[in-house]
Structures are given as C-alpha cells and as structure tokens.
Design a protein around this motif. Structure first.
Motif, mmCIF file in Angstrom:
data_model
loop_
_atom_site.group_PDB
_atom_site.id
_atom_site.type_symbol
_atom_site.label_atom_id
_atom_site.label_comp_id
_atom_site.label_asym_id
_atom_site.label_seq_id
_atom_site.Cartn_x
_atom_site.Cartn_y
_atom_site.Cartn_z
ATOM 1 N N UNK A 184 0.834 -1.203 0.000
ATOM 2 C CA UNK A 184 0.000 0.000 0.000
ATOM 3 C C UNK A 184 0.868 1.252 0.000
ATOM 4 N N UNK A 185 0.223 2.374 -0.295
ATOM 5 C CA UNK A 185 0.864 3.692 -0.232
ATOM 6 C C UNK A 185 -0.129 4.639 0.422
ATOM 7 N N UNK A 186 0.185 5.108 1.619
ATOM 8 C CA UNK A 186 -0.690 5.970 2.413
ATOM 9 C C UNK A 186 -0.378 7.434 2.099
ATOM 10 N N UNK A 187 -1.404 8.230 1.775
ATOM 11 C CA UNK A 187 -1.121 9.603 1.353
ATOM 12 C C UNK A 187 -1.986 10.659 2.038
ATOM 13 N N UNK A 188 -2.684 10.309 3.102
ATOM 14 C CA UNK A 188 -3.516 11.300 3.783
ATOM 15 C C UNK A 188 -2.735 12.010 4.887
ATOM 16 N N UNK A 215 -3.528 2.448 -3.154
ATOM 17 C CA UNK A 215 -3.544 3.773 -2.542
ATOM 18 C C UNK A 215 -4.566 3.784 -1.412
ATOM 19 N N UNK A 216 -4.138 4.249 -0.237
ATOM 20 C CA UNK A 216 -5.006 4.342 0.927
ATOM 21 C C UNK A 216 -4.915 5.751 1.503
ATOM 22 N N UNK A 238 -6.286 0.822 -6.723
ATOM 23 C CA UNK A 238 -4.961 0.382 -7.161
ATOM 24 C C UNK A 238 -4.320 1.473 -8.011
ATOM 25 N N UNK A 239 -3.030 1.713 -7.802
ATOM 26 C CA UNK A 239 -2.306 2.720 -8.591
ATOM 27 C C UNK A 239 -0.978 2.127 -9.055
ATOM 28 N N UNK A 240 -0.405 2.657 -10.150
ATOM 29 C CA UNK A 240 0.936 2.202 -10.563
ATOM 30 C C UNK A 240 1.968 2.575 -9.507
ATOM 31 N N UNK A 241 2.983 1.761 -9.338
ATOM 32 C CA UNK A 241 4.036 2.096 -8.376
ATOM 33 C C UNK A 241 4.880 3.262 -8.879
ATOM 34 N N UNK A 242 4.926 3.448 -10.178
ATOM 35 C CA UNK A 242 5.630 4.573 -10.817
ATOM 36 C C UNK A 242 5.408 4.439 -12.317
#
Length: 548
Positions: free
Chosen positions: A429-433, A519-520, A526-530
């Motif tokens: 996951x990738x946390x962005x909040x 993405x959380x 789901x998002x690309x890692x890059x």
C-alpha cells in the motif's frame, strides 16, 4: 486495595470478592477475574464514556494493562533471553500501565528494567469467543502504553488487540563475545545481541499460551507494527524460533527490496556480528567495565547507555546472529519464509527521504542526485526522469523520486516474496492522507491512528473526513486479521451497529508481474508504483547494489 508495584517479588495484588459471574455467563470479560498461566488478573472498562468516532459497542471493551509476560531484565537478567515471569496467586490489578523499558519510554511516566509487560484490549463476552488477535510492536523510542497505540477502537471491531514492551538500544541489542559464550552454553549458538527480538518472540509465545482467557484465538494471531515494530513483524515471519505461531503479518513503513540501499538504514537494518562486537566493546569501555558481570552490576541510573562509538558502523540494532535472525535480508527473501503467511507492507507519502519541507535549490538538488547516482553512471538518467529547472520543481522532483523509490522497493520485496517460493499473498500500500493540524504531510506514523481506529486517543483537530478514513483503514486491517484478506471478514466502512456500510474498494495482492500498489487515505484504488521509465531506472539502480 493494595498499591500496585512492579517488583515481581512484591507484586501489588487486588483481593476481590467472589461475586463475579462464572465463566460462560454473557458479560464483558473485564467484569470478572481472568486466569493466565502465571496468575489471575482483573481488567477494567476501556472507556468511561462514549468515545468520538466510529466506536460502536464501546461499553463492552475491557483493558488489562501492564500484564507481565517475562521477568525483570535487571541485574543478572540484563542481556539475557527473557525469563518466565514470577507467578502470583492473588488477583493482579491491571488498571495501570506498567513501566516502559529504558530507551523506549514513549508517553510512560515510569521507566524500569522490569518492563516486559503487555496490554490487552478485548470486547469478548466469553473465553470461548475465539476472536482474531493482533500483537502490536511499537516503533523505536515508544512504548506499548502510548496513546497512539490505544487498542480500544480495534477491540470494538472484535479484534483482541495487544501492545507489548520490549528492550531497545543497548539494553535490547548489545552483543559481546562474553555474551555469545553464555548463549552458546544455553543454545549452541555462538552469538548474541538480539535481546529485544527475543522479547518480541517471548511476548508472542505468551499470547499464544494465554490469549484464549481474554476471548482471543491462539491460532489466529497477527504480528504487526510500524517502523521498528515492522521489523519485529518481519523477523517473526522469518525466525524458526516462533515457527507456526503467527498466522498473518503487517509491517507498516516496513520491508523493502534487499537491493535497495535504504534497506540498510531503515527499521529492518542490522549489524553483522563483527560490527556488533565493536559496538559492544566500546560500550564496556564507556562504562569502565571489562566484563559483562561488572556491567550487569552497574545501577541503571549510572549506566552510560551510549548508542554509538567510532568505528562501530552505527548504533545498536539487530544482529545477524544466524539464531534469532537466521539469514541475511536477501537470503531470507530468496527462499520460502519460515512462516509462510499473508503479509501486508507499505509506506507513507512523506517519509524515507520525501518531505513537505525540502526547500532545495536547483544546485543542491542536482548535487544530491549526482552523489547518489553518479557512481553508477545513472545521474543523467535520474535528472532526465526527475528534472528541475527551478527550486519548486527541484522540491517536487526530489520528493517524487523518493516516493517512487518507496513504492518500487516495496513492490520489489513483494516480487521477491513470490520468486522465493512463498505461497501466501502479499499486499502492498501507499498511504497519502495528511492528518489535520500539522505541516509534515503524510508523515512517518501518520497512518497509525487511522489503522487502529483510535482518533479519540490523540488531540489533533480531527474532521469528519478523518473519521471516515479511519473506519475504512481499520476495516481493512480487521478483515486481514480475521481472514488473511483485507477485503473479507465482514468489516465495512463507515458501518453501523449492525455491520452495514459502504463496501470496501477491492485491494488485490501485489503480484510480481503487476506493478501496482493500493492507494489508501486520500483515495482508495490500485495505482501504478511509478511510470515504466522510473521503474526501469530504479530497478537498474538496485541491480548495481550489493544485496543487503
């Protein structure tokens, strides 16, 4: 009522009347005496009034604080594996948190070497409930009693939540030939240094042996933690000393591709035994001691717990001992894990190099990128993929570069997980909040309140959006603890008292041939890692490194 003390030879005990409901009667477990393998304990209600947020059923949540899972680590037990706690016969009052370990004080007002205790939150009505269990290992410098790790929100969801204390710094990681000789005598392994890791293993074993008394399922334990706590989860997954005990693992701000140079500096990093011995010898010298016996005799208040020394290669941390830690990071990933169990790992947006306050000039940015990638003839490619014509773009490119590195590195670990032969799924996951009331963005630790659904425990200016995000995040984590799949388990968001709510966005495992992550936070998808070119660039850079 007697006062609670923390000397195992003079435990403060609470004599209670025998007017408690018999086991099996439907009532919150904190209303009765609970029997552990070492003695009876009495919990208390976790909430005195309704907490703000998505906490239904809060009245039934109990907490047992400061329950000893091992003996004092002072004196002769200093730099020894954790020893069994001293048993007691009268009922132990567990209404107050126990002491924190030295170098891990966190919010605790009390620090002691008699610190190997844990805290349990449960909403079980019966010892037969068999609820899923999460064991939470705190980050460095924290303690299991910290408000940030309050377990009431997860317990309200039907998860028995346990926070643990463990030794850190010199107390948790000191290695020395004299200590290795002691370990060799006891185990046959000529190594030392992983006392904190052995504490974590001992806590896990205590939970397996005792958690049924608190309504938990000893066959459904998730090992979880953030930062240094994520290292605990990683080591538990790979150590033969706890084979078969954990059933899921969560490493927040955790494991990375072993070819990533950052793997050698973040939470899962370790010293080899030679380096650890250099550090250990320097520690003895700093304390005017020539033997471990002399060092153990020094009172805690007089001990110079210097954490680094010239030539030591860094501060105290885990040791590659081929005992508690059986192999290098890369070797462990090249073969099936000892505990082949479902795994979650990921990162936050503004950590591991990325920041909201970089403030680089173009010249500084170019110099940084050249220093990192120039030795591998990749600086021109780096600057082409992450350009900077002004200071604003330099900041943006610098942070995007580190965010991409985190996502690609987590994906690299997931790819290695499958290539090494693991059969269980791994989710990244990738946390962005960014929590409100601060300027650090989605900083290191920023996801914890949301994951544990305990916004009530800290004093940020939470908004309606934050409570909604917490409901979703904690639902994923509770589902995972229950089923090994963050999508399944009956938890939804925001959810009402009947369990009805908005279905969660499907979070798929991170497969090696699909360069995506989940993405959380500010989005759920789901998002690309890059971008493909960035992935190829970072993968080439990793390939030029010596695997950690």
């Amino acid at each position: 009522m007697k006062t609670r003390h923390f000397d195992r030879h003079s435990l403060g005990l609470l004599c209670l009347p025998a007017l408690l409901p018999p086991l099996g009667v439907s009532a919150a477990l904190f209303d009765r005496v609970v029997e552990t393998k070492y003695g009876p304990v009495q919990g208390v209600a976790a909430f005195s009034s309704a907490p703000v947020g998505n906490i239904s059923g809060w009245q039934n949540v109990g907490v047992w604080k400061g329950v000893p899972y091992a003996a004092t680590t002072a004196g002769a037990n200093r730099w020894r594996p954790p020893q069994d706690p001293v048993s007691w016969t009268e009922t132990l009052d567990t209404s107050v948190f126990g002491p924190a370990c030295p170098e891990s004080q966190g919010d605790s007002a009390t620090v002691s070497e008699d610190c190997l205790n844990l805290n349990i939150w449960s909403n079980a009505n019966s010892t037969d409930d068999k609820l899923p269990v999460i064991m939470w290992a705190h980050p460095a410098g924290s303690a299991g009693s910290d408000a940030l790790f309050d377990g009431g929100g997860m317990a309200a969801k039907g998860v028995v939540f346990v926070t643990i204390n463990y030794r850190d710094g010199a107390f948790g990681w000191l290695a020395h030939p004299q200590l290795s000789a002691e370990v060799y005598h006891e185990t046959g392994s000529n190594s030392s240094g992983n006392w904190g890791m052995l504490d974590q293993f001992a806590a896990l074993k205590w939970i397996q042996a005792n958690i049924a008394a608190f309504g938990g399922d000893p066959e459904l334990i998730t090992t979880a933690g953030q930062s240094a706590g994520s290292a605990a989860a990683y080591h538990i997954v790979n150590s033969p000393l706890v084979k078969g005990i954990p059933k899921r693992a969560i490493a927040e701000s955790g494991v990375r591709d072993p070819r990533d140079p950052e793997a050698g500096s973040l939470a899962e990093s370790y010293n080899n035994l030679t380096t650890a011995y250099v550090l250990g010898e320097a520690f003895l010298t700093a304390n005017g001691a020539t033997t471990i016996t002399e060092l153990r005799a020094i009172p805690l208040a007089e001990l110079n717990d210097t954490a680094s020394a010239p030539g030591s290669g860094g501060g105290f941390r885990a040791t590659l001992d081929y005992y508690a830690m059986p192999a290098t990071y890369a070797t462990s990933l090249s073969r099936p894990p000892t505990n082949d169990i479902p795994f979650i790992t990921g990162n936050t947006k503004d950590e591991s190099g990325a920041s909201t306050t970089t403030n680089l000039t173009v010249a500084q940015y170019v110099a940084d990128m050249q220093a990192q990638y120039g030795p591998f003839n990749l600086s021109a490619v780096a600057l082409d993929l992450y350009p900077a014509v002004n200071a604003s773009e330099a900041d943006a490119s610098y942070n995007q570069h580190w965010q991409d590195t985190s996502r690609v590195s987590s994906w690299g670990y997931a790819r290695g997980w499958y290539l090494g032969g693991a059969k269980s799924p791994i989710y990244t996951y990738f946390w962005d909040h960014a929590p409100p009331g601060q300027t650090q963005g989605a900083y290191h630790e920023s996801e914890i309140n949301y994951v544990l659904n305990n916004l009530y425990a800290t004093d940020k200016p939470w908004e309606a959006l934050d409570y909604a995000i917490a409901a979703k995040m904690s639902a994923y984590w509770a589902n995972f603890a229950a089923t090994g799949d963050p999508n399944l388990g009956g938890y939804y968001s925001p959810g009402d008292s009947n369990g009805n709510g908005e279905p969660l966005v499907t979070w798929n495992p991170t497969l090696g041939n699909k360069t995506i992550t989940m993405r959380l936070g500010d989005g759920w998808a789901p998002i690309p890692i890059a971008e493909p070119a960035q992935i190829a660039f970072l993968d080439e850079y990793f390939s030029d490194q010596i695997p950690y």
